[in-house]
Design an enzyme around this catalytic site. Sequence first.
Site, PDB file in Angstrom:
ATOM      1  N   ASP A   1       0.799  -1.289  -0.168  1.00 57.15           N
ATOM      2  CA  ASP A   1      -0.228   0.079  -0.078  1.00 57.15           C
ATOM      3  C   ASP A   1       0.780   1.234   0.121  1.00 57.15           C
ATOM      4  OD1 ASP A   1      -2.845   1.376   0.491  1.00 57.15           O
ATOM      5  OD2 ASP A   1      -1.701   2.022   2.191  1.00 57.15           O
TER       6      ASP A   1
ATOM      7  N   GLU B   1       1.522  -0.466  -5.124  1.00 55.94           N
ATOM      8  CA  GLU B   1       0.686   0.557  -5.504  1.00 55.94           C
ATOM      9  C   GLU B   1       1.381   2.034  -5.854  1.00 55.94           C
ATOM     10  OE1 GLU B   1      -3.353   3.150  -3.705  1.00 55.94           O
ATOM     11  OE2 GLU B   1      -1.445   2.521  -2.515  1.00 55.94           O
TER      12      GLU B   1
END
Length: 482
Positions: A220, A246
Amino acid sequence: MTRFRRAAVLGVLGALLALLAACSAPAPAPDPAAEPATDGSGHDVGVQLFQWTWDAIARECTDELGPAGYAWVLTSPPQEHITGSPWWTAYQPVSYRIESRLGTREQFAAMVQTCHAAGVDVWADAVVNHMTGQDEPGVGWAGSSFEHYTYPGIWTPRDFHHCGLTEGDDIGSYLDADEVQTCELVNLADLDTGSAHVRATLTAYLQDLVSLGVDGFRIDAAKHMAPADIAAIVAPLPPGTAIAQEVIRGSNEPITPEQYLGNGQVYEFTYGKELQGVLAGSPGLALDLGTASARYVPSDDAVVFVDNHDTERNGSTLSYRDVDYAIANVLMLGGVYGTPQVYSGYAFEDTDAGPPQDAAGAVLDASCAADAGPGTDATWVCQHRWPAIAGMVGWRGVVGDAPVVDTWSQGEAVALGRGQRGFVVVNAGDDALTTTLATSLADGDYCDVLAAGCAEAKVEDGRISVTVPARSAQAFDVSGRP
């Protein structure tokens, strides 16, 4: 016996022997290119079960994901987090204990084992860029106390970036790489991932999850960490651990997905954004997505998606509410660019709304309606079970790595074949499409694998005639024969 009669008898005997030989001759070997893939090359589709409990994921692996052909499931973050009902509480860590409103450590470990038994790998969403964004002290889900920059037994204020580049230390400009990677993302306490101590602590957390059987990680907010920092954190993990980062591509921004490819795959946000655009205008262009190298990372490095938990809320991609959502997934799963990730979440009106919870805040197990599909009025949307999406996951497993052939587009319709193994037709128009198309499938009858039962179509002289209703698709493959 005269010479003539003897010749006649020998001729008859020769004919009989030839007939017997023909009857006993082995059948021609099947053409491997026209048989279902057996090398697993099409068994690559993942599914993000957003905010599903560990118990619910375990059941889904056994009942649906394994049988449908999904290769891996992405879980929500498993670490202890702040309390509260919004979905984003899961993305504000308090400690690295595997105790969250989605279940206990024991339930998580049991889920991983159950999914493995069903042939499904497990990836975990790893929040390693930051801790909480709470200015006031608090207590996390599992009872751990914390302050904004102090997490007893884990972090002290010296373990965080305090960039000093903007007022309040929040990111002010995405055109400044230092701000993006050392300032705070909406007040979230930004870990100094350049520190050896911080790196070692984060690695230990990921290694703990690997010890429970986790096969890979979504990193993330990877864009908010230097690529070298991520490299140092994941390097000690076992070889073969999947890494998908990400990194949102931005116009003219100095930080790009390409900078992170040395660590593993990246999520290619451009794909989902442009797929939404082409479906609104020229669906035929969907066949070209991923071929423009200036806007995309190479196919092997990309994880692609129609939507995820962020984009369905900010409107940058399609979502379950859109009429083209199912056929967008069909096009993604029918193509050859990237590793596809299907998304499955819950219905919402408020973009901050969390999933259904009990009085104590624990998330309730997901429950899919028997008729899950577009327009179904249910709390859990269960997109991964929609017939068009689940059917295409199986179709992709059959076609494997067969090349794209027999492409066709006209108006709001598009079709493509995958070698001699499969063929798919997508109608994004408002009217039914009736047409006859060239295909590399062998002549014979085929079932539409996206339909309930066997909706038959016939291939004659290499051509298939179809009638595809508005805003829908049909797909055929060599394993779907009546």
